[in-house]
Motif scaffolding. Structure first.
Motif, PDB file in Angstrom:
ATOM      1  N   GLY A  90      14.102  12.130 -29.595  1.00  0.00           N
ATOM      2  CA  GLY A  90      13.113  11.256 -30.206  1.00  0.00           C
ATOM      3  C   GLY A  90      13.666   9.927 -30.681  1.00  0.00           C
ATOM      4  N   HIS A  91      14.936   9.645 -30.372  1.00  0.00           N
ATOM      5  CA  HIS A  91      15.518   8.344 -30.737  1.00  0.00           C
ATOM      6  C   HIS A  91      14.719   7.235 -30.056  1.00  0.00           C
ATOM      7  CE1 HIS A  91      17.197   7.305 -26.782  1.00  0.00           C
ATOM      8  NE2 HIS A  91      17.282   8.613 -26.620  1.00  0.00           N
ATOM      9  N   ARG A  92      15.014   5.984 -30.403  1.00  0.00           N
ATOM     10  CA  ARG A  92      14.333   4.859 -29.742  1.00  0.00           C
ATOM     11  C   ARG A  92      15.333   3.845 -29.198  1.00  0.00           C
ATOM     12  NH1 ARG A  92       9.393   5.981 -28.212  1.00  0.00           N
ATOM     13  NH2 ARG A  92       8.844   3.766 -28.230  1.00  0.00           N
ATOM     14  N   HIS A  93      16.512   4.302 -28.807  1.00  0.00           N
ATOM     15  CA  HIS A  93      17.516   3.411 -28.248  1.00  0.00           C
ATOM     16  C   HIS A  93      17.290   3.230 -26.745  1.00  0.00           C
ATOM     17  CE1 HIS A  93      19.508   3.807 -32.050  1.00  0.00           C
ATOM     18  NE2 HIS A  93      19.681   5.114 -31.890  1.00  0.00           N
ATOM     19  N   ILE A  94      17.664   2.069 -26.240  1.00  0.00           N
ATOM     20  CA  ILE A  94      17.570   1.792 -24.812  1.00  0.00           C
ATOM     21  C   ILE A  94      18.929   1.288 -24.337  1.00  0.00           C
ATOM     22  CG2 ILE A  94      16.462   0.420 -23.006  1.00  0.00           C
ATOM     23  CD1 ILE A  94      14.016   0.185 -24.861  1.00  0.00           C
ATOM     24  N   HIS A  95      19.507   1.997 -23.375  1.00  0.00           N
ATOM     25  CA  HIS A  95      20.818   1.628 -22.839  1.00  0.00           C
ATOM     26  C   HIS A  95      20.772   1.607 -21.315  1.00  0.00           C
ATOM     27  CE1 HIS A  95      22.740   2.205 -26.763  1.00  0.00           C
ATOM     28  NE2 HIS A  95      22.160   3.393 -26.851  1.00  0.00           N
ATOM     29  N   THR A 149      21.007   8.480 -24.852  1.00  0.00           N
ATOM     30  CA  THR A 149      21.888   7.894 -25.855  1.00  0.00           C
ATOM     31  C   THR A 149      23.287   7.699 -25.267  1.00  0.00           C
ATOM     32  OG1 THR A 149      22.394  10.108 -26.683  1.00  0.00           O
ATOM     33  CG2 THR A 149      20.642   8.878 -27.812  1.00  0.00           C
ATOM     34  N   VAL A 150      24.152   7.032 -26.031  1.00  0.00           N
ATOM     35  CA  VAL A 150      25.548   6.878 -25.628  1.00  0.00           C
ATOM     36  C   VAL A 150      26.449   7.309 -26.784  1.00  0.00           C
ATOM     37  CG1 VAL A 150      25.096   5.010 -23.997  1.00  0.00           C
ATOM     38  CG2 VAL A 150      25.659   4.458 -26.372  1.00  0.00           C
ATOM     39  N   THR A 151      27.621   7.798 -26.418  1.00  0.00           N
ATOM     40  CA  THR A 151      28.648   8.148 -27.395  1.00  0.00           C
ATOM     41  C   THR A 151      29.800   7.165 -27.226  1.00  0.00           C
ATOM     42  OG1 THR A 151      28.063  10.495 -27.317  1.00  0.00           O
ATOM     43  CG2 THR A 151      30.246   9.930 -28.170  1.00  0.00           C
ATOM     44  N   LEU A 204      14.009  16.860 -17.603  1.00  0.00           N
ATOM     45  CA  LEU A 204      13.051  16.490 -18.641  1.00  0.00           C
ATOM     46  C   LEU A 204      11.639  16.324 -18.091  1.00  0.00           C
ATOM     47  CD1 LEU A 204      15.431  14.107 -20.567  1.00  0.00           C
ATOM     48  CD2 LEU A 204      14.318  16.128 -21.538  1.00  0.00           C
ATOM     49  N   GLY A 205      11.510  16.179 -16.778  1.00  0.00           N
ATOM     50  CA  GLY A 205      10.198  16.192 -16.137  1.00  0.00           C
ATOM     51  C   GLY A 205       9.302  15.017 -16.462  1.00  0.00           C
ATOM     52  N   TRP A 216      12.706  10.278 -24.656  1.00  0.00           N
ATOM     53  CA  TRP A 216      13.747   9.650 -25.469  1.00  0.00           C
ATOM     54  C   TRP A 216      14.665  10.785 -25.908  1.00  0.00           C
ATOM     55  CZ3 TRP A 216      13.407   4.305 -26.150  1.00  0.00           C
ATOM     56  CH2 TRP A 216      12.202   3.718 -25.737  1.00  0.00           C
ATOM     57  N   SER A 217      15.709  11.005 -25.106  1.00  0.00           N
ATOM     58  CA  SER A 217      16.446  12.261 -25.248  1.00  0.00           C
ATOM     59  C   SER A 217      17.943  12.052 -25.430  1.00  0.00           C
ATOM     60  CB  SER A 217      16.208  13.135 -24.005  1.00  0.00           C
ATOM     61  OG  SER A 217      16.921  14.342 -24.082  1.00  0.00           O
TER      62      SER A 217
END
Length: 219
Positions: free
Chosen positions: A142-147, A115-117, A107-108, A188-189
């Motif tokens: 473009g999600h905004r989750h943080i894990h 994300t998580v599944t 992603l550079g 955010w990928s």
């Protein structure tokens, strides 16, 4: 080299799968032979976690903090001292995809929030709760989750941001906020893939397991 950082507190039920997956990702041919070190931070473990980790070609650090933020901070410091240019974080109850590191690095950016599944929903997490989860969770670019289970950061950006703080939960959120304030570029990928457990007995209060439990209890 690249470092994979995995904190663990009494994770004997999950560690075999976690480490198998991490080592497979570390051997991906697209990394062109760059060394990858896996470091497990054994925090206040009273089960067989340490014995399981000793069976794998990984590094281990034992602490008695019962604090995931401190565990991640100490682990990151160790990896930086050993020459890591990039630190990829996951959790002991999670399995990273074979191309996880390749996708993060590809992603550079200075940092990657993935994300998580969720796999194998807990029996108390009924269909209505699953619908609520999928309604609110954005498994997309473009999600905004943080894990903490799917987070990567360059060594330079990590140091500029001040690193993980010794927080009992949300240490991952804190780091990302600090990265934003320091001007780091963040992807955010959905490309870096991680499968995580749907357990409701979370190790850290306020973490992902608590979030799932709240959804399960919502009428």
């Amino acid at each position: 080299m690249i470092g994979i950082l995995i904190p663990a507190h009494n994770e004997e039920a999950w560690l075999h799968d976690c480490l198998h997956a991490a080592l497979r990702a570390a051997r991906h041919t697209s990394l062109a032979g760059e060394p990858v070190e896996v470091l497990v931070i054994l925090d206040s473990c009273t089960d067989r976690s340490a014995q399981i980790v000793s069976q794998y070609p990984v590094q281990a650090m034992t602490i008695e903090a019962r604090n995931v933020g401190q565990a991640r901070a100490l682990g990151a410091q160790r990896l930086l001292e050993r020459g890591a240019r990039w630190i990829s974080c996951s959790d002991a109850d999670s399995r990273v995809a074979e191309d996880w590191l390749v996708e993060q690095l590809g992603l550079g950016t200075d940092a990657v929030c993935g994300t998580v599944t969720v796999e194998h929903w807990h029996e108390s997490f009924d269909e209505a709760a699953q619908i609520r989860y999928h309604r609110d969770y954005q498994a997309s670019e473009g999600h905004r989750h943080i894990h903490g289970a799917n987070l990567g950061v360059s060594a330079q950006a990590y140091l500029r941001a001040g690193g993980f703080e010794p927080l009992a939960c949300d240490e991952d959120v804190q780091l990302v906020r600090q990265l934003e304030r320091s001007g780091a570029s963040i992807a955010w990928s959905h490309r870096p893939q991680v499968v995580t457990s749907a357990r409701l007995d979370s190790r850290a209060r306020g973490g992902f397991g608590d979030y799932l439990r709240q959804l399960a209890q919502t009428e």
